[in-house]
Design a protein around this motif. Structure first.
Motif, PDB file in Angstrom:
ATOM      1  N   LEU A  13       0.791  -1.189   0.000  1.00  0.00           N
ATOM      2  CA  LEU A  13       0.000   0.000   0.000  1.00  0.00           C
ATOM      3  C   LEU A  13       0.829   1.246   0.000  1.00  0.00           C
ATOM      4  O   LEU A  13       0.571   2.184  -0.702  1.00  0.00           O
ATOM      5  CB  LEU A  13      -0.811  -0.085   1.236  1.00  0.00           C
ATOM      6  N   LEU A  14       1.876   1.259   0.810  1.00  0.00           N
ATOM      7  CA  LEU A  14       2.569   2.506   1.047  1.00  0.00           C
ATOM      8  C   LEU A  14       3.043   3.115  -0.264  1.00  0.00           C
ATOM      9  O   LEU A  14       3.021   4.305  -0.447  1.00  0.00           O
ATOM     10  CB  LEU A  14       3.746   2.267   1.965  1.00  0.00           C
ATOM     11  N   LEU A  15       3.463   2.255  -1.154  1.00  0.00           N
ATOM     12  CA  LEU A  15       4.050   2.754  -2.377  1.00  0.00           C
ATOM     13  C   LEU A  15       2.998   3.325  -3.286  1.00  0.00           C
ATOM     14  O   LEU A  15       3.229   4.257  -4.012  1.00  0.00           O
ATOM     15  CB  LEU A  15       4.712   1.599  -3.104  1.00  0.00           C
ATOM     16  N   LEU A  16       1.836   2.699  -3.167  1.00  0.00           N
ATOM     17  CA  LEU A  16       0.770   3.042  -4.079  1.00  0.00           C
ATOM     18  C   LEU A  16       0.422   4.499  -4.050  1.00  0.00           C
ATOM     19  O   LEU A  16       0.033   5.086  -5.028  1.00  0.00           O
ATOM     20  CB  LEU A  16      -0.456   2.275  -3.668  1.00  0.00           C
ATOM     21  N   LEU A  17       0.584   5.072  -2.856  1.00  0.00           N
ATOM     22  CA  LEU A  17       0.161   6.435  -2.716  1.00  0.00           C
ATOM     23  C   LEU A  17       0.885   7.334  -3.641  1.00  0.00           C
ATOM     24  O   LEU A  17       0.454   8.411  -3.936  1.00  0.00           O
ATOM     25  CB  LEU A  17       0.533   6.948  -1.367  1.00  0.00           C
ATOM     26  N   SER A  24      -1.186   8.311  -8.585  1.00  0.00           N
ATOM     27  CA  SER A  24      -2.623   8.365  -8.746  1.00  0.00           C
ATOM     28  C   SER A  24      -2.936   7.253  -9.734  1.00  0.00           C
ATOM     29  O   SER A  24      -2.064   6.489 -10.115  1.00  0.00           O
ATOM     30  CB  SER A  24      -3.027   9.713  -9.299  1.00  0.00           C
ATOM     31  N   LEU A  25      -4.133   7.150 -10.148  1.00  0.00           N
ATOM     32  CA  LEU A  25      -4.447   6.067 -11.056  1.00  0.00           C
ATOM     33  C   LEU A  25      -4.849   6.654 -12.396  1.00  0.00           C
ATOM     34  O   LEU A  25      -6.017   6.757 -12.707  1.00  0.00           O
ATOM     35  CB  LEU A  25      -5.590   5.226 -10.500  1.00  0.00           C
ATOM     36  N   PRO A  26      -3.892   7.106 -13.171  1.00  0.00           N
ATOM     37  CA  PRO A  26      -4.253   7.737 -14.426  1.00  0.00           C
ATOM     38  C   PRO A  26      -4.465   6.691 -15.497  1.00  0.00           C
ATOM     39  O   PRO A  26      -3.976   5.578 -15.396  1.00  0.00           O
ATOM     40  CB  PRO A  26      -3.022   8.571 -14.747  1.00  0.00           C
ATOM     41  N   ALA A  27      -5.171   7.080 -16.494  1.00  0.00           N
ATOM     42  CA  ALA A  27      -5.194   6.362 -17.750  1.00  0.00           C
ATOM     43  C   ALA A  27      -5.085   4.859 -17.655  1.00  0.00           C
ATOM     44  O   ALA A  27      -4.118   4.267 -18.091  1.00  0.00           O
ATOM     45  CB  ALA A  27      -4.065   6.889 -18.626  1.00  0.00           C
ATOM     46  N   TRP A  28      -6.081   4.225 -17.069  1.00  0.00           N
ATOM     47  CA  TRP A  28      -6.137   2.770 -17.175  1.00  0.00           C
ATOM     48  C   TRP A  28      -6.548   2.409 -18.587  1.00  0.00           C
ATOM     49  O   TRP A  28      -6.289   1.351 -19.076  1.00  0.00           O
ATOM     50  CB  TRP A  28      -7.223   2.225 -16.267  1.00  0.00           C
ATOM     51  N   ALA A  29      -7.257   3.375 -19.134  1.00  0.00           N
ATOM     52  CA  ALA A  29      -7.956   3.036 -20.364  1.00  0.00           C
ATOM     53  C   ALA A  29      -7.028   3.088 -21.562  1.00  0.00           C
ATOM     54  O   ALA A  29      -5.863   3.388 -21.451  1.00  0.00           O
ATOM     55  CB  ALA A  29      -9.091   4.025 -20.554  1.00  0.00           C
ATOM     56  N   ASP A  57       1.088  -4.847 -12.705  1.00  0.00           N
ATOM     57  CA  ASP A  57       0.601  -4.498 -11.376  1.00  0.00           C
ATOM     58  C   ASP A  57       0.928  -3.078 -10.976  1.00  0.00           C
ATOM     59  O   ASP A  57       0.461  -2.601  -9.955  1.00  0.00           O
ATOM     60  CB  ASP A  57       1.213  -5.436 -10.323  1.00  0.00           C
ATOM     61  N   GLN A 103       1.314   1.036 -11.058  1.00  0.00           N
ATOM     62  CA  GLN A 103       0.640   2.237 -11.537  1.00  0.00           C
ATOM     63  C   GLN A 103       1.649   3.275 -12.002  1.00  0.00           C
ATOM     64  O   GLN A 103       1.278   4.386 -12.351  1.00  0.00           O
ATOM     65  CB  GLN A 103      -0.215   2.834 -10.417  1.00  0.00           C
ATOM     66  N   ASP A 141       4.269   5.456 -14.108  1.00  0.00           N
ATOM     67  CA  ASP A 141       4.245   5.934 -15.481  1.00  0.00           C
ATOM     68  C   ASP A 141       5.105   5.071 -16.398  1.00  0.00           C
ATOM     69  O   ASP A 141       4.715   4.710 -17.508  1.00  0.00           O
ATOM     70  CB  ASP A 141       4.812   7.360 -15.460  1.00  0.00           C
ATOM     71  N   MET A 142       6.285   4.741 -15.894  1.00  0.00           N
ATOM     72  CA  MET A 142       7.253   3.954 -16.649  1.00  0.00           C
ATOM     73  C   MET A 142       6.658   2.576 -17.004  1.00  0.00           C
ATOM     74  O   MET A 142       6.895   2.046 -18.095  1.00  0.00           O
ATOM     75  CB  MET A 142       8.461   3.774 -15.734  1.00  0.00           C
TER      76      MET A 142
END
Lengths: 632, 124, 180
Positions: free
Chosen positions: B5-9, B12-17, B49, B51, B53-54
């Protein structure tokens, strides 16, 4: 004031643990009952003291005492009460307090139950438990003190990571630690057995209840963690072969092997050495896991704040505890009773062969997890070992276990008869074929591993039902095996389902409709919602397939204190599949406001966690048996 | 699990699409490849898995190469020449991984030989 | 009897070995992101990118064959790039041919960024979608490469450049490359 009291209590517990690790040892060797009784008293006192410290910390969290650094770093006045309570163990320091609380709880339990445990054995086990306590209390006080204060106190805290603000935090860490740390009791008793001369092979029965209790909790804790990751992380995976997940699975695997060998030892006097060795190894793997998590030596996404000093400290504890116990084993193993031999085709034979596969899987897990580190330390290059490696090795190693675990309960102890046992496998074979056929019908003929796993799950479930029917007059006496095996079978079917996940990602705006994976999805509305400590956009989606008409409410949340966004998944579980819908952040697309949407179908997913909980109940049923036998 | 979890912060969750390939079979290949490729800026996560950008760039790259007709092996080799063995979550069998791949069998064999004496001789 | 005693020590020996490795591992400095040292000695990837404000001119690695040069991946949005910028200006003053490659950035932002902090590059190429970055094995920005006259990567640095790194690593290497 209360914090000072807590700090004092924990410091005193360190001193008393020192006494607990010495006095009962003398009591046992001098056959001095008074000293042994002092040891029992010390174990109880230590539990009370550590609990005082733990609840003092919890009090500070609940009352927003931001003069305590740990509270200031991990809490905020607007945080909901539940998460103030669970926030006690959300940080490194707080979770170590939980660790030691459970360690001393098990120390206190060893002091009290079972009543018929030989005094010398109890005394030595208490001493070993005390030694572990000394190590970890010192670890807390010298490297991870949760009671440190700052003056002047900040006006408010920095809040807890929103991902941890979830009911899952109430179940997962305590359950996991009850198992993880609970194995300390097994370790202590095994060390006590190794210290005691002229033991009876069947004394392994004193290990049994502790193994069952710890294993039950570990199973429960891992299940909860997996479920939590599944719905909270927002991408629908339930197991990632992440180093820290592996760290929890290692003691579970060796604990599962131990669970079976301890039965063979307690009932038949067989495999005593193996049982004792596994007892040492299992808790050592808990310690190894603690080391891996707390030292940051492995680059895992789970790692707490990294501090090399902590790593050195836990590694030293691991070295002393495990090294000491293994030397003791080496010195005493040849004096242990030989135990009875048995035919290859027998209940013991089945247990042993499954032990072999499970231990190989465990060794593979340890090697795979540590391999990049070891290779790097030797200058052998940089490699990564991840999910594809573990899937390629663990699955073939554990599949035979599933087939044998269905079959072996129908073999007699000492010497079994294959034909006789096979006659009981009709339902198992039928369910295996049915599961495969149903899989073929529902998902088509790709992903062979899915069918093998479905078949294996059906086989185990069928065998468990037959087993229960055969033992219908003695269900309670056989409950640990029946529940444990049934739960595993159910969980395996659920895991097989995840091979056929369907994942879709697309963008939608309010009013859009879309056909995805056979479902018709409409984005009906979007509303701003004010949560207790967050703001959210809540989407209303209708998902329709045939008669199945569901409304789902996924949220895109924003936690202002940590300035952190979080996607809160909407889940619709049912017996055959989970529908899983996640909403992304609002994006300006020209004049339109669109949202990324993830829609996933997870066939059979709920079976994984239902199966896990049933399996855990098997462990607890074994504990209940011990109660009934008036072991208390 | 707390802590994945900690890293996830950080993200954000951009552009899944807009990532999915229209051909389901090609998309399935992309998903499988994504599991085998490590996100180079994350800590032990696959590009599927992550999120980061890379990782998204890599996911898009994999899909682009697939639609250009590259084979799975070509794509893995492409990634490996750029980022080394590190990027492969399933390490290739080579001199520094013989032990890793061989150990399960070795362990099974040695332990099997060790437990054999525990079985009673069939004739007594 | 003796043999079984030795056998009983096996678990301890295995464990002791493990602890030794863990101790080594703990003391081994562990970067958060590994260094991709395997790039050093490899031929530089073929890169062909448009030059910023270059009216269609392009930067290609091939056109640099026969001359050593330095490549710096940066972006106007990246904090560490700003941190190393002064160092880049110093290097530029000592006539190091530096090509800047903007990583996933907008031309306008880069132009105003370089206008603000100074332009140390002899040319700035644009890697808008980050593909060239992946070809170079980039894990982020800033990263710096030195390529020799034969087109071989001789140096790769992840993160911001500092005086010390420039003095101890970069400049000695550069001098040896230019003397050839």
């Amino acid at each position: 004031m209360i914090i000072t009291l807590g700090h004092f209590a924990v410091s005193l517990a360190l001193l008393l643990s020192l006494a607990q690790s010495i006095i009962p040892l003398f009591g046992a060797s001098q056959n001095n009952i008074k000293k042994i009784q002092i040891g029992r008293g010390l174990a109880l006192a230590n539990f009370v003291l550590v609990a005082t410290g733990f609840f003092a910390l919890m009090y500070a969290h609940v009352t927003d005492d931001f003069s305590v650094v740990n509270v200031a770093m991990n809490s905020h006045s607007t945080k909901p009460l539940l998460y103030k309570i669970t926030g006690t163990w959300a940080s490194h320091e707080g979770s170590m307090m939980l660790w030691v609380l459970i360690l001393t709880l098990f120390g206190a339990l060893i002091a009290l139950v079972p009543r018929d445990m030989p005094l010398v054995l109890r005394a030595r086990a208490l001493a070993v438990q005390g030694m572990t306590g000394v190590g970890f209390l010192a670890f807390i006080l010298f490297t991870s003190d949760p009671f440190i204060r700052i003056f002047p106190a900040p006006t408010d805290g920095q809040d807890l990571n929103p991902l941890l603000q979830d009911p899952g935090l109430a179940f997962h860490p305590p359950g996991l630690y009850m198992g993880y740390v609970g194995f300390s009791s097994v370790f202590s008793l095994a060390a006590a057995l190794l210290m005691t001369r002229d033991i009876d092979a069947k004394w392994a029965k004193y290990l049994r209840v502790w193994v069952l209790l710890s294993w039950g909790f570990l199973t429960f804790g891992i299940t909860m963690g997996s479920w939590w990751a599944y719905y909270e992380l927002g991408w629908g995976g339930w197991w990632f072969w992440d180093p820290v997940e592996n760290a929890a699975l290692m003691p579970w695997l060796s604990g599962t092997a131990l669970l079976h060998s301890v039965i063979a030892s307690a009932r038949r006097g067989a495999l005593l050495r193996w049982t004792l060795l596994l007892s040492v190894i299992t808790f050592s793997l808990s310690l190894l896991g603690t080391f891996l998590v707390r030292s940051g030596i492995l680059t895992s996404v789970h790692t707490f704040a990294v501090d090399p000093e902590r790593g050195v400290f836990v590694l030293a504890l691991l070295g002393i505890a495990t090294g000491g116990a293994l030397i003791l084993y080496a010195a005493r193993a040849h004096q242990l009773p030989e135990g009875t031999l048995f035919a290859p085709i027998s209940r013991e034979g089945g247990l042993l062969i499954n032990n072999l596969f499970i231990c190989t899987a465990c060794a593979t897990l340890v090697t795979g997890t540590l391999y990049p580190l070891l290779l790097d330390a030797l200058g052998g290059g940089t490699v990564s070992v991840g999910a594809p490696y573990f899937n390629a090795t663990m699955v073939p190693l554990l599949l035979p276990v599933l087939f044998i675990m269905g079959f072996a309960p129908f073999l007699k102890w000492n010497k079994g008869d294959v034909r006789n046992a096979l006659a009981n496998m009709k339902l198992a074979a039928l369910l295996m074929l049915t599961a495969i056929a149903a899989g073929l019908y529902a998902y088509g003929n790709h992903h062979i591993i899915g069918f093998i796993a479905l078949g294996a799950g059906g086989w185990v479930v069928g065998a468990s039902i037959t087993d229960a029917w055969r033992n219908r007059d003695a269900l309670f006496a056989n409950a640990p095996r029946l529940l444990g095996h049934l739960g595993i079978g159910i969980a395996v079917i659920g895991m097989a389902g995840s091979v056929y996940n369907q994942e879709n990602a697309f963008t939608m705006q309010v009013g859009d409709a879309r056909d995805v994976s056979g479902y018709h999805i409409t984005f009906d509305a979007l509303a701003d919602v004010q949560g207790e400590n967050y703001l959210a956009q809540r989407g209303t989606f209708t998902v329709i397939r045939g008669d199945d008409n569901v409304t789902l409410y996924p949220e895109w949340r924003f936690y202002p204190v940590q300035a952190m966004p979080l996607s809160h998944v909407a889940l619709r579980p049912d017996a055959m599949r989970d529908l899983y819908l996640a909403l992304g952040e609002e994006q300006e697309d020209g004049k339109k406001k669109t949202h990324a949407v993830r829609f996933q179908i997870h066939p059979l997913a709920p079976w994984i966690w239902i199966g896990g909980v049933i399996t855990a109940l098997g462990g607890f049923a074994g504990v209940a048996q011990s109660f009934k036998k008036k072991w208390i | 699990m707390i802590a994945r979890l900690l890293l996830l912060l950080l993200f954000s969750l951009p552009a899944w699409a807009q990532e999915t390939l229209p051909d389901p079979q090609q998309e399935a290949r992309a998903v499988t490849l994504g599991e085998e490729l490590r996100c180079v800026v994350c800590q032990s996560e696959s590009i599927n898995d992550s999120q980061a950008d890379m990782a998204r760039d890599m996911r898009l790259l994999v899909r682009e190469k697939i639609s250009q007709g590259w084979t799975d092996q070509q794509i893995l080799t492409f990634a490996r020449t750029r980022y080394g063995d590190f990027i492969l979550l399933k390490p290739p069998l080579q001199s520094n991984t013989y032990l890793l791949w061989g150990l399960p069998l070795l362990f099974l064999g040695v332990a099997g030989v060790m437990i054999w004496p525990l079985f009673r001789k069939r004739k007594e | 009897m003796e043999k079984s005693k030795i056998k009983a020590f096996t678990p301890f020996i295995v464990f002791a070995l493990l602890v030794v490795f863990l101790v080594i591992g703990l003391h081994h400095s562990k970067p958060q992101v590994p260094k991709f040292a395997q790039h050093i000695g490899d031929t530089a990837p073929v890169t062909d990118l448009p030059i910023l404000n270059g009216n269609g001119a392009r930067f290609t690695t091939a056109s640099w064959h026969g001359r050593p040069y330095m490549i710096n991946f940066f972006a106007s949005w990246c904090g560490d790039c700003k941190a190393e910028h002064e160092e880049l200006m110093t290097l530029a003053a000592s006539h190091l041919p530096m090509i800047g490659i903007t990583f996933k950035d907008k031309a306008d932002n880069v132009t105003s960024y370089l206008g603000r902090v100074g332009d140390p590059f002899i040319a700035v190429a644009q890697d808008d979608n980050g593909r060239a970055g992946i070809d170079w094995g980039l894990t982020g920005v800033p990263e710096t490469f030195v390529v020799d006259a034969q087109g071989i990567i001789r140096w790769h640095h992840i993160g911001a450049l500092t005086d010390d790194i420039a003095r101890d690593e970069l400049m000695p290497l550069w001098e040896s490359l230019t003397q050839q």
